[in-house]
Design a protein around this motif. Structure first.
Motif, PDB file in Angstrom:
ATOM      1  N   GLU A 183      -4.261  51.096  85.301  1.00  0.00           N
ATOM      2  CA  GLU A 183      -4.041  51.537  83.923  1.00  0.00           C
ATOM      3  C   GLU A 183      -3.633  53.005  83.889  1.00  0.00           C
ATOM      4  OE1 GLU A 183      -6.306  52.227  79.697  1.00  0.00           O
ATOM      5  OE2 GLU A 183      -7.484  51.950  81.507  1.00  0.00           O
TER       6      GLU A 183
ATOM      7  N   TYR B 174      -0.187  54.641  82.456  1.00  0.00           N
ATOM      8  CA  TYR B 174      -0.271  55.730  81.479  1.00  0.00           C
ATOM      9  C   TYR B 174       0.515  56.939  81.989  1.00  0.00           C
ATOM     10  CZ  TYR B 174      -2.758  58.626  77.997  1.00  0.00           C
ATOM     11  OH  TYR B 174      -3.098  59.428  76.936  1.00  0.00           O
TER      12      TYR B 174
ATOM     13  N   GLU C 191       4.284  56.329  81.791  1.00  0.00           N
ATOM     14  CA  GLU C 191       4.767  56.518  80.416  1.00  0.00           C
ATOM     15  C   GLU C 191       4.924  57.998  80.110  1.00  0.00           C
ATOM     16  OE1 GLU C 191       2.951  54.770  76.860  1.00  0.00           O
ATOM     17  OE2 GLU C 191       2.514  53.038  78.123  1.00  0.00           O
TER      18      GLU C 191
ATOM     19  N   ASP D 102      -6.734  48.811  79.315  1.00  0.00           N
ATOM     20  CA  ASP D 102      -6.209  49.522  78.141  1.00  0.00           C
ATOM     21  C   ASP D 102      -7.147  50.604  77.615  1.00  0.00           C
ATOM     22  OD1 ASP D 102      -3.903  48.004  78.207  1.00  0.00           O
ATOM     23  OD2 ASP D 102      -4.712  46.489  76.869  1.00  0.00           O
TER      24      ASP D 102
ATOM     25  N   HIS E 258      -5.276  53.720  76.396  1.00  0.00           N
ATOM     26  CA  HIS E 258      -4.563  53.407  75.152  1.00  0.00           C
ATOM     27  C   HIS E 258      -5.540  53.374  73.976  1.00  0.00           C
ATOM     28  CE1 HIS E 258      -1.511  51.701  72.568  1.00  0.00           C
ATOM     29  NE2 HIS E 258      -2.341  50.737  72.254  1.00  0.00           N
ATOM     30  N   ARG E 259      -6.686  52.759  74.167  1.00  0.00           N
ATOM     31  CA  ARG E 259      -7.688  52.680  73.094  1.00  0.00           C
ATOM     32  C   ARG E 259      -8.224  54.066  72.741  1.00  0.00           C
ATOM     33  NH1 ARG E 259      -9.796  47.430  72.289  1.00  0.00           N
ATOM     34  NH2 ARG E 259      -8.791  45.936  73.657  1.00  0.00           N
TER      35      ARG E 259
ATOM     36  N   ASP F 114      -6.529  56.852  72.987  1.00  0.00           N
ATOM     37  CA  ASP F 114      -5.463  57.501  72.222  1.00  0.00           C
ATOM     38  C   ASP F 114      -5.459  57.026  70.768  1.00  0.00           C
ATOM     39  OD1 ASP F 114      -4.697  58.901  74.455  1.00  0.00           O
ATOM     40  OD2 ASP F 114      -2.868  57.725  74.826  1.00  0.00           O
ATOM     41  N   ILE F 115      -5.647  55.731  70.566  1.00  0.00           N
ATOM     42  CA  ILE F 115      -5.691  55.190  69.200  1.00  0.00           C
ATOM     43  C   ILE F 115      -6.883  55.766  68.449  1.00  0.00           C
ATOM     44  CG2 ILE F 115      -6.118  53.077  67.868  1.00  0.00           C
ATOM     45  CD1 ILE F 115      -4.339  51.629  69.949  1.00  0.00           C
TER      46      ILE F 115
END
Length: 190
Positions: free
Chosen positions: A30, A34, A37, A168, A171-172, A174-175
């Motif tokens: 992961e 990241y 990206e 994730d 990602h979580r 960041d959200i």
């Protein structure tokens, strides 16, 4: 110093920082996704950025997201200098600056507020937020950021979270951080 010598030195320093970073963070698929990206987003540039141009763009913005290289205290010092310059600028009169910090879990907002209000010491705040377990990166740069926010009487939002699912997770996080920032902007759009 020649350009090639400078570039070689710069590459060696970057690789040393990467090696140090790998000691702090477990390398996972992961994290690799990241990082890939991120690399795509920041690879290359069109023109150099100049301090006054940066300041003008910051002053014209409602939200400015400043990332840092967690193991590099100079990265946090840049943010401290940016905050100082922002607060000193006449154009800022009447504008509210709110900082946000990934180094502290959002569930520990009260502890960070207590430190900024002078109710608890920095060391006590670190203990209460379980800094070594929840962040663990060198603390000095983050201390300088919080001291600067305290000096300017700026509120600081705690952004971090710890999703249970490993997949994730970044990602979580960041959200979660984006929601906190969006809520702060919605509550006070100016």
């Amino acid at each position: 110093m020649s350009r090639s010598t400078f570039l070689s030195l710069q590459r060696a320093l970057v690789e040393a920082r990467r090696a140090r970073m790998r000691n702090y963070i477990e390398q996972t698929p992961e994290l690799e996704r990241y990082h890939e990206e991120y690399r795509k987003d920041v690879t290359g540039y069109d023109v150099p950025s100049y301090p006054e141009e940066l300041m003008q763009r910051v002053l014209a913005s409602n939200v400015v997201y400043v990332g840092d290289f967690h193991t590099l205290p100079h990265s946090q010092k840049f943010f401290v200098r940016l905050l100082d310059r922002l607060q000193e600028r006449a154009e800022l009169k009447g504008r509210k600056v709110v900082c946000a910090m990934e180094a502290v879990p959002s569930v520990r907002q009260a502890e960070m507020d207590g430190y900024l209000a002078g109710d608890i010491s920095f060391d006590e705040m670190l203990h209460r937020v379980r800094y070594p377990q929840t962040w663990g990166f060198p603390v000095q740069g983050y201390r300088e950021v919080l001291e600067t926010c305290g000096r300017w009487n700026l509120p600081v939002l705690a952004l971090n979270c710890f999703p249970r699912r490993r997949e994730d997770r970044l990602h979580r996080r960041d959200i979660h951080a984006a929601r906190i920032i969006a809520r702060a902007v919605a509550e006070d759009p100016e």
